[in-house]
Design a protein around this motif. Structure first.
Motif, PDB file in Angstrom:
ATOM      1  N   GLU A 193       0.849  -1.204   0.000  1.00 50.18           N
ATOM      2  CA  GLU A 193       0.000   0.000   0.000  1.00 50.18           C
ATOM      3  C   GLU A 193       0.878   1.245   0.000  1.00 50.18           C
ATOM      4  OE1 GLU A 193      -2.178  -0.431   3.642  1.00 50.18           O
ATOM      5  OE2 GLU A 193      -3.650  -1.776   2.749  1.00 50.18           O
ATOM      6  N   ASN A 194       0.303   2.353  -0.429  1.00 50.83           N
ATOM      7  CA  ASN A 194       0.987   3.652  -0.395  1.00 50.83           C
ATOM      8  C   ASN A 194       2.346   3.619  -1.089  1.00 50.83           C
ATOM      9  OD1 ASN A 194      -1.123   4.857   1.141  1.00 50.83           O
ATOM     10  ND2 ASN A 194      -0.259   3.929   2.985  1.00 50.83           N
ATOM     11  N   ARG A 195       2.440   2.887  -2.188  1.00 55.20           N
ATOM     12  CA  ARG A 195       3.710   2.741  -2.898  1.00 55.20           C
ATOM     13  C   ARG A 195       4.205   4.060  -3.481  1.00 55.20           C
ATOM     14  NH1 ARG A 195       4.955  -2.548  -4.815  1.00 55.20           N
ATOM     15  NH2 ARG A 195       5.519  -1.645  -6.808  1.00 55.20           N
ATOM     16  N   GLU A 196       3.326   5.044  -3.598  1.00 60.77           N
ATOM     17  CA  GLU A 196       3.747   6.352  -4.093  1.00 60.77           C
ATOM     18  C   GLU A 196       4.444   7.168  -2.998  1.00 60.77           C
ATOM     19  OE1 GLU A 196      -0.106   6.709  -2.163  1.00 60.77           O
ATOM     20  OE2 GLU A 196       0.592   5.364  -3.746  1.00 60.77           O
ATOM     21  N   ARG A 197       4.400   6.679  -1.764  1.00 62.41           N
ATOM     22  CA  ARG A 197       5.027   7.388  -0.640  1.00 62.41           C
ATOM     23  C   ARG A 197       5.922   6.486   0.214  1.00 62.41           C
ATOM     24  NH1 ARG A 197       4.418  11.071  -3.111  1.00 62.41           N
ATOM     25  NH2 ARG A 197       2.816  12.652  -3.014  1.00 62.41           N
ATOM     26  N   ARG A 198       5.949   5.195  -0.067  1.00 63.28           N
ATOM     27  CA  ARG A 198       6.715   4.260   0.759  1.00 63.28           C
ATOM     28  C   ARG A 198       7.299   3.154  -0.119  1.00 63.28           C
ATOM     29  NH1 ARG A 198       5.816   7.928   3.526  1.00 63.28           N
ATOM     30  NH2 ARG A 198       4.581   8.081   5.418  1.00 63.28           N
ATOM     31  N   TYR A 199       8.416   2.631   0.342  1.00 67.70           N
ATOM     32  CA  TYR A 199       8.990   1.455  -0.310  1.00 67.70           C
ATOM     33  C   TYR A 199       9.347   0.456   0.781  1.00 67.70           C
ATOM     34  CZ  TYR A 199      13.759   2.538   1.190  1.00 67.70           C
ATOM     35  OH  TYR A 199      14.892   2.754   1.936  1.00 67.70           O
ATOM     36  N   GLU A 200       9.515  -0.771   0.371  1.00 68.12           N
ATOM     37  CA  GLU A 200       9.913  -1.813   1.310  1.00 68.12           C
ATOM     38  C   GLU A 200      10.854  -2.778   0.609  1.00 68.12           C
ATOM     39  OE1 GLU A 200       7.891  -5.476   3.806  1.00 68.12           O
ATOM     40  OE2 GLU A 200       6.656  -3.758   3.267  1.00 68.12           O
ATOM     41  N   GLU A 257      10.578  11.339   7.739  1.00 68.62           N
ATOM     42  CA  GLU A 257      10.564  10.732   9.069  1.00 68.62           C
ATOM     43  C   GLU A 257      10.433   9.214   8.956  1.00 68.62           C
ATOM     44  OE1 GLU A 257       8.303  12.421  12.235  1.00 68.62           O
ATOM     45  OE2 GLU A 257       8.599  14.453  11.477  1.00 68.62           O
ATOM     46  N   THR A 258       9.661   8.749   7.995  1.00 73.54           N
ATOM     47  CA  THR A 258       9.535   7.303   7.777  1.00 73.54           C
ATOM     48  C   THR A 258      10.873   6.705   7.347  1.00 73.54           C
ATOM     49  OG1 THR A 258       7.207   7.534   7.192  1.00 73.54           O
ATOM     50  CG2 THR A 258       8.307   5.519   6.485  1.00 73.54           C
ATOM     51  N   ASP A 259      11.604   7.411   6.486  1.00 70.71           N
ATOM     52  CA  ASP A 259      12.924   6.921   6.088  1.00 70.71           C
ATOM     53  C   ASP A 259      13.813   6.741   7.318  1.00 70.71           C
ATOM     54  OD1 ASP A 259      12.294   6.915   3.361  1.00 70.71           O
ATOM     55  OD2 ASP A 259      13.068   8.943   3.054  1.00 70.71           O
ATOM     56  N   LEU A 260      13.768   7.699   8.228  1.00 70.12           N
ATOM     57  CA  LEU A 260      14.583   7.608   9.439  1.00 70.12           C
ATOM     58  C   LEU A 260      14.116   6.458  10.329  1.00 70.12           C
ATOM     59  CD1 LEU A 260      16.851   8.695  11.208  1.00 70.12           C
ATOM     60  CD2 LEU A 260      15.206  10.319  12.181  1.00 70.12           C
ATOM     61  N   GLU A 261      12.813   6.319  10.501  1.00 60.07           N
ATOM     62  CA  GLU A 261      12.280   5.248  11.348  1.00 60.07           C
ATOM     63  C   GLU A 261      12.640   3.867  10.814  1.00 60.07           C
ATOM     64  OE1 GLU A 261       8.071   5.953  11.434  1.00 60.07           O
ATOM     65  OE2 GLU A 261       8.291   7.819  12.560  1.00 60.07           O
ATOM     66  N   SER A 310      19.583   8.297  15.210  1.00 59.50           N
ATOM     67  CA  SER A 310      18.707   9.406  15.570  1.00 59.50           C
ATOM     68  C   SER A 310      18.477  10.401  14.438  1.00 59.50           C
ATOM     69  CB  SER A 310      19.279  10.166  16.771  1.00 59.50           C
ATOM     70  OG  SER A 310      20.520  10.776  16.419  1.00 59.50           O
ATOM     71  N   GLU A 311      19.357  10.392  13.430  1.00 60.12           N
ATOM     72  CA  GLU A 311      19.247  11.363  12.342  1.00 60.12           C
ATOM     73  C   GLU A 311      20.120  10.933  11.168  1.00 60.12           C
ATOM     74  OE1 GLU A 311      20.899  15.181  13.440  1.00 60.12           O
ATOM     75  OE2 GLU A 311      22.454  14.220  14.623  1.00 60.12           O
ATOM     76  N   PHE A 312      19.883  11.593  10.043  1.00 58.23           N
ATOM     77  CA  PHE A 312      20.730  11.424   8.869  1.00 58.23           C
ATOM     78  C   PHE A 312      21.650  12.626   8.747  1.00 58.23           C
ATOM     79  CE2 PHE A 312      17.276   8.630   7.331  1.00 58.23           C
ATOM     80  CZ  PHE A 312      18.013   7.589   6.793  1.00 58.23           C
ATOM     81  N   HIS A 313      22.841  12.386   8.205  1.00 57.89           N
ATOM     82  CA  HIS A 313      23.780  13.450   7.876  1.00 57.89           C
ATOM     83  C   HIS A 313      24.013  13.418   6.372  1.00 57.89           C
ATOM     84  CE1 HIS A 313      24.747  14.046  12.104  1.00 57.89           C
ATOM     85  NE2 HIS A 313      24.796  12.728  12.207  1.00 57.89           N
ATOM     86  N   ARG A 314      24.025  14.589   5.775  1.00 57.60           N
ATOM     87  CA  ARG A 314      24.243  14.682   4.328  1.00 57.60           C
ATOM     88  C   ARG A 314      25.650  14.208   3.986  1.00 57.60           C
ATOM     89  NH1 ARG A 314      21.597  18.462   0.486  1.00 57.60           N
ATOM     90  NH2 ARG A 314      22.345  17.749  -1.525  1.00 57.60           N
ATOM     91  N   GLU A 315      25.758  13.403   2.945  1.00 55.63           N
ATOM     92  CA  GLU A 315      27.052  12.952   2.426  1.00 55.63           C
ATOM     93  C   GLU A 315      27.340  13.668   1.120  1.00 55.63           C
ATOM     94  OE1 GLU A 315      27.900   8.824   1.733  1.00 55.63           O
ATOM     95  OE2 GLU A 315      26.961   8.204   3.607  1.00 55.63           O
ATOM     96  N   ASP A 316      28.589  14.008   0.921  1.00 52.23           N
ATOM     97  CA  ASP A 316      29.007  14.527  -0.376  1.00 52.23           C
ATOM     98  C   ASP A 316      29.000  13.374  -1.375  1.00 52.23           C
ATOM     99  OD1 ASP A 316      29.465  17.124   0.525  1.00 52.23           O
ATOM    100  OD2 ASP A 316      31.537  16.671   1.077  1.00 52.23           O
ATOM    101  N   ILE A 317      28.702  13.690  -2.621  1.00 50.76           N
ATOM    102  CA  ILE A 317      28.811  12.704  -3.689  1.00 50.76           C
ATOM    103  C   ILE A 317      30.025  13.094  -4.508  1.00 50.76           C
ATOM    104  CG2 ILE A 317      27.729  11.707  -5.732  1.00 50.76           C
ATOM    105  CD1 ILE A 317      25.004  12.369  -4.439  1.00 50.76           C
TER     106      ILE A 317
END
Length: 145
Positions: free
Chosen positions: A51-58, A94-98, A130-137
């Motif tokens: 469900e909600n594949r337009e907003r979530r992946y698994e 927030e879901t990505d973090l969870e 607890s959080e994400f940090h931006r990585e350089d590419i």
């Protein structure tokens, strides 16, 4: 994260192909002496969300095992995950973090607006999750990879 433009283009294309749903897969490569992830290949995986594949992946444990086995055959490791954000910014939700589970992995997000890939960003999960940090590419000389 170190990688080449063709790898980034393949992530962008995966996001466009999956639109209006989220597309996903694994980043494959090595860890550098500096502890950065060097991505040299992708392992495409289906979005298993029902469900909600337009907003979530698994991605499932079996998906990870399959990607890891394929990586090992090439002498590589799974070093991260990529997914798309249809009509949303290329930053973790927030879901990505969870749902993020692996500090040390690189998490790549590509924003896809009206079917066209736009911004692409890379993130690292903090050791305490607890959080994400931006990585350089970093795009080194392709012959160096």
């Amino acid at each position: 994260m170190e990688t080449t433009e063709p790898i980034l283009d393949a992530i962008r294309q995966r996001g466009a192909d999956a639109y209006p749903e989220e597309g996903c897969g694994f980043l494959v490569g090595t860890v550098t002496d500096d502890g950065d992830n060097r991505v040299t290949a992708l392992h495409r995986a289906p979005n298993r969300r029902s469900e909600n594949r337009e907003r979530r992946y698994e991605l499932t444990a079996d998906d990870y095992r399959t990607a890891d086995a394929a990586a090992q055959e090439q002498g590589l490791d799974v070093v991260g995950v990529y997914h798309s954000h249809p009509d949303h910014p290329a930053r973790p939700s927030e879901t990505d973090l969870e749902e993020a589970t692996f500090p040390g992995f690189t998490y790549v997000i590509v924003s896809v607006c009206d079917g066209a890939p736009e911004a692409l960003t890379a993130w690292a999960l903090a050791p305490d999750r607890s959080e994400f940090h931006r990585e350089d590419i970093v795009r080194p000389d392709p012959e160096a990879l």
